[in-house]
Scaffold this active site. Structure first.
Site, PDB file in Angstrom:
ATOM      1  N   ASP A   1       0.820  -1.208   0.000  1.00 19.53           N
ATOM      2  CA  ASP A   1       0.000   0.000   0.000  1.00 19.53           C
ATOM      3  C   ASP A   1       0.857   1.262   0.000  1.00 19.53           C
ATOM      4  O   ASP A   1       2.068   1.218   0.147  1.00 19.53           O
ATOM      5  CB  ASP A   1      -0.948   0.001   1.205  1.00 19.53           C
TER       6      ASP A   1
ATOM      7  N   ASP B   1      -7.599  -4.487  14.493  1.00 23.63           N
ATOM      8  CA  ASP B   1      -8.940  -4.846  14.044  1.00 23.63           C
ATOM      9  C   ASP B   1      -8.905  -5.916  12.951  1.00 23.63           C
ATOM     10  O   ASP B   1      -9.923  -6.183  12.304  1.00 23.63           O
ATOM     11  CB  ASP B   1      -9.704  -3.615  13.549  1.00 23.63           C
TER      12      ASP B   1
ATOM     13  N   HIS C   1      -7.280  -5.980  10.072  1.00 25.00           N
ATOM     14  CA  HIS C   1      -7.153  -5.611   8.663  1.00 25.00           C
ATOM     15  C   HIS C   1      -5.754  -5.936   8.150  1.00 25.00           C
ATOM     16  O   HIS C   1      -4.768  -5.821   8.880  1.00 25.00           O
ATOM     17  CB  HIS C   1      -7.495  -4.134   8.438  1.00 25.00           C
TER      18      HIS C   1
ATOM     19  N   GLU D   1      -9.741  -2.734   5.445  1.00 29.59           N
ATOM     20  CA  GLU D   1     -10.289  -2.565   6.777  1.00 29.59           C
ATOM     21  C   GLU D   1     -11.609  -3.312   6.933  1.00 29.59           C
ATOM     22  O   GLU D   1     -12.142  -3.867   5.959  1.00 29.59           O
ATOM     23  CB  GLU D   1     -10.446  -1.075   7.059  1.00 29.59           C
TER      24      GLU D   1
END
Length: 303
Positions: free
Chosen positions: A84, A153, A155, A160
């Protein structure tokens, strides 16, 4: 048998539990090193490696750099594809992922700059940039080993909670929690944190022939629980890799705090059994540093 463990044609999922972050980083780095060496890359057969950013892989990158400087590993015939990049952040900004990869890894090894691929968050057409990135991966023959980390979380990359589990490389708006979490890299000033990124999709990573997920720290224990013990759920995108034919989750003891005791015991027993197949195995305890250290030296590496 242990020698089957690094076989990219084997169909299995493994959870490798190490005592602490440093041992987990070393295990991961040795595994990557041995996969590259066993692949025997050349000018007409490059090893393709997917790479993450963040704090978790830093120890792994440090060890890989050591292997290179010691003459044990070359990246001359390796192509990398990063997960990313922020949208709108200058490439030379200290918090861009271009800067991160250069400062923490690429400038310390012998990889050719043209063989490193990172999404351009300042491209004139971001959709075209994402499509072109997917095409570059295909042209390179696909990813041999994709290494990733996760957020608390669950991701992976910037996929996400709620992201499609078949998603491809695309533009993504960051969740508020992620922006707040990343503020520490921008002087805790929320106004300076990018709100959009370019990210590979879950489907992009799933296409890799092998996936390695690094999970360390108690703050990621619940995410590991969701990844290992519960079902596949797009609200915990890391859980998708339960269905990948060749996934290795590498974690430290702190990250196992939410797992059932029998889950931890099962995966430790699996690693012990693999180690015991080796005629020169000197330890049967996967919870001890000597066994953990031996693990990667058993991967057909010419040490």
């Amino acid at each position: 048998c242990w020698t089957d463990f690094p076989n990219p044609n084997a169909i299995l999922m493994r959870l490798v539990i190490l005592d602490d972050y440093d041992l987990a980083s070393e295990w991961a780095a040795k595994y990557i090193r041995n996969r590259i060496i066993q692949f025997k890359p050349s000018a007409d057969r490059y090893f393709t490696l997917g790479l993450p950013t963040g704090s978790t892989p830093l120890g792994c990158y440090k060890k890989l750099t050591e292997y290179h400087k010691n003459g044990d590993l070359s990246f001359k015939y390796v192509k990398t594809f990063n997960m990313d990049e922020y949208v709108g952040l200058p490439r030379d900004h200290p918090e861009s992922y271009h800067s991160y990869m250069w400062n923490n890894f690429f400038k310390h090894i012998d990889i050719e700059p043209q063989n490193t691929h990172i999404l351009d968050g300042n491209a004139l057409d971001l959709q075209v940039e994402c499509a072109a990135f997917e095409q570059k991966i295909t042209a390179a023959g696909g990813i041999e080993l994709f290494v990733g980390g996760i957020g608390p979380d669950g991701h992976i990359a910037f996929n996400e909670p709620g992201s499609s589990l078949v998603s491809r490389t695309r533009v993504k708006t960051l969740a508020k929690d992620t922006i707040v979490a990343n503020a520490r890299f921008f002087g805790n000033d929320l106004s300076k944190v990018p709100t959009m990124t370019l990210t590979v999709g879950v489907g992009t990573v799933m296409d890799a022939r092998e996936v390695m997920i690094l999970i360390t720290g108690a703050h990621k224990a619940f995410a590991l629980y969701k990844a290992i013990e519960e079902g596949v759920n797009h609200m915990w995108t890391v859980s998708a890799f339960q269905q990948h034919p060749r996934t290795i989750f590498i974690c430290d003891e702190d990250a196992t705090l939410e797992l059932r005791v029998k889950t931890v015991k099962y995966f430790k027993d699996v690693l012990t059994d693999l180690l015991s197949c080796r005629p020169d195995a000197r330890s049967q305890s996967t919870g001890r540093a000597d066994a953990q250290h031996e693990g990667l030296h058993g991967l057909n590496h010419p040490d």
